[in-house]
Write a protein that holds these residues in place. Structure first.
Motif, PDB file in Angstrom:
ATOM      1  N   SER A 197      -7.737   5.411  -6.013  1.00 40.66           N
ATOM      2  CA  SER A 197      -7.043   4.518  -6.395  1.00 40.66           C
ATOM      3  C   SER A 197      -7.160   3.588  -5.627  1.00 40.66           C
ATOM      4  O   SER A 197      -7.371   3.322  -4.236  1.00 40.66           O
ATOM      5  CB  SER A 197      -6.029   5.486  -6.409  1.00 40.66           C
ATOM      6  OG  SER A 197      -4.361   5.135  -5.080  1.00 40.66           O
ATOM      7  N   GLU A 198      -6.119   2.483  -6.221  1.00 42.85           N
ATOM      8  CA  GLU A 198      -5.808   0.870  -5.344  1.00 42.85           C
ATOM      9  C   GLU A 198      -4.606   0.945  -4.332  1.00 42.85           C
ATOM     10  O   GLU A 198      -5.814   1.126  -2.839  1.00 42.85           O
ATOM     11  CB  GLU A 198      -5.724  -0.032  -6.079  1.00 42.85           C
ATOM     12  CG  GLU A 198      -5.462  -1.347  -5.604  1.00 42.85           C
ATOM     13  CD  GLU A 198      -5.160  -2.402  -6.759  1.00 42.85           C
ATOM     14  OE1 GLU A 198      -4.287  -2.830  -6.397  1.00 42.85           O
ATOM     15  OE2 GLU A 198      -6.107  -2.687  -7.788  1.00 42.85           O
ATOM     16  N   GLU A 199      -4.344   1.651  -3.827  1.00 45.27           N
ATOM     17  CA  GLU A 199      -3.775   2.307  -2.924  1.00 45.27           C
ATOM     18  C   GLU A 199      -4.464   3.070  -1.387  1.00 45.27           C
ATOM     19  O   GLU A 199      -4.726   2.992  -0.434  1.00 45.27           O
ATOM     20  CB  GLU A 199      -2.603   3.337  -3.115  1.00 45.27           C
ATOM     21  CG  GLU A 199      -1.320   2.404  -3.725  1.00 45.27           C
ATOM     22  CD  GLU A 199      -1.631   2.200  -5.230  1.00 45.27           C
ATOM     23  OE1 GLU A 199      -2.276   2.974  -6.044  1.00 45.27           O
ATOM     24  OE2 GLU A 199      -1.177   1.713  -6.039  1.00 45.27           O
ATOM     25  N   ASP A 200      -5.786   3.927  -2.423  1.00 40.56           N
ATOM     26  CA  ASP A 200      -6.550   4.968  -1.040  1.00 40.56           C
ATOM     27  C   ASP A 200      -7.221   3.896  -1.184  1.00 40.56           C
ATOM     28  O   ASP A 200      -7.885   4.106   0.218  1.00 40.56           O
ATOM     29  CB  ASP A 200      -6.813   5.401  -1.983  1.00 40.56           C
ATOM     30  CG  ASP A 200      -7.777   6.586  -1.283  1.00 40.56           C
ATOM     31  OD1 ASP A 200      -7.210   7.074  -0.130  1.00 40.56           O
ATOM     32  OD2 ASP A 200      -9.374   6.791  -2.007  1.00 40.56           O
TER      33      ASP A 200
END
Length: 170
Positions: A96-99
């Motif tokens: 994900s973008e956060e990851d």
């Protein structure tokens, strides 16, 4: 009687300004005294694969072009340190973008902690634009960790004060 001239007969970047490889090749003929030639064979900008490709390309030209040596000095460039370049460019992927942001932060902190970089200034993140949403999110995450980020000016040439003043002077 000392003068130092630096040039690369394999590059013709300023041909549009009247520069010519002849300036380098014929330089020693312009002096009565013998000119010392020092070849700087270590290439600090390209990895070994690029140097190898270039060398093979030049060697093929030597076979196909008559009097090839009249167009360049004979030299054999080598990569400065092959190991130095092995992982110098990375692409980080995340689920994900956060990851993705967390993986980048972990990498940056890991490089610093292990002494592989002395300063955060040794790192660069490449984006199509400094306004890219991911670039902005990564910038905020780095700054939140206390890691300063240099971001080139977003101003256009015509929005700069000195350009306005110059136009006004004309």
């Amino acid at each position: 009687n000392n003068i130092c001239v630096v040039g690369d007969d394999d590059q013709g970047l300023y041909r549009f300004r009247g520069a010519s490889v002849k300036n380098i090749l014929h330089f020693p003929k312009n002096f009565e005294e013998e000119v010392a030639f020092i070849s700087l064979s270590e290439n600090y900008r390209s990895d070994g694969r690029i140097i190898e490709f270039f060398t093979d390309f030049i060697r093929s030209g030597e076979k196909e072009i008559e009097n090839f040596s009249a167009y360049r000095y004979d030299k054999s460039p080598v990569a400065f340190d092959q190991a130095y370049y092995e992982n110098s460019v990375l692409r980080i992927k995340g689920l994900s973008e956060e990851d993705w942001i967390e993986k980048n932060l972990d990498l940056v902190e890991d490089l610093k902690e292990k002494g592989q970089i002395k300063s955060y200034n040794q790192l660069a993140f490449l984006f199509s634009s400094v306004n890219h949403p991911r670039a902005q999110k990564l910038k905020k995450a780095l700054e939140k960790k206390g890691i300063g980020v240099y971001q080139p000016s977003l101003n256009t040439l015509l929005s700069r004060l000195e350009v306005h003043q110059l136009i006004g002077a004309f």
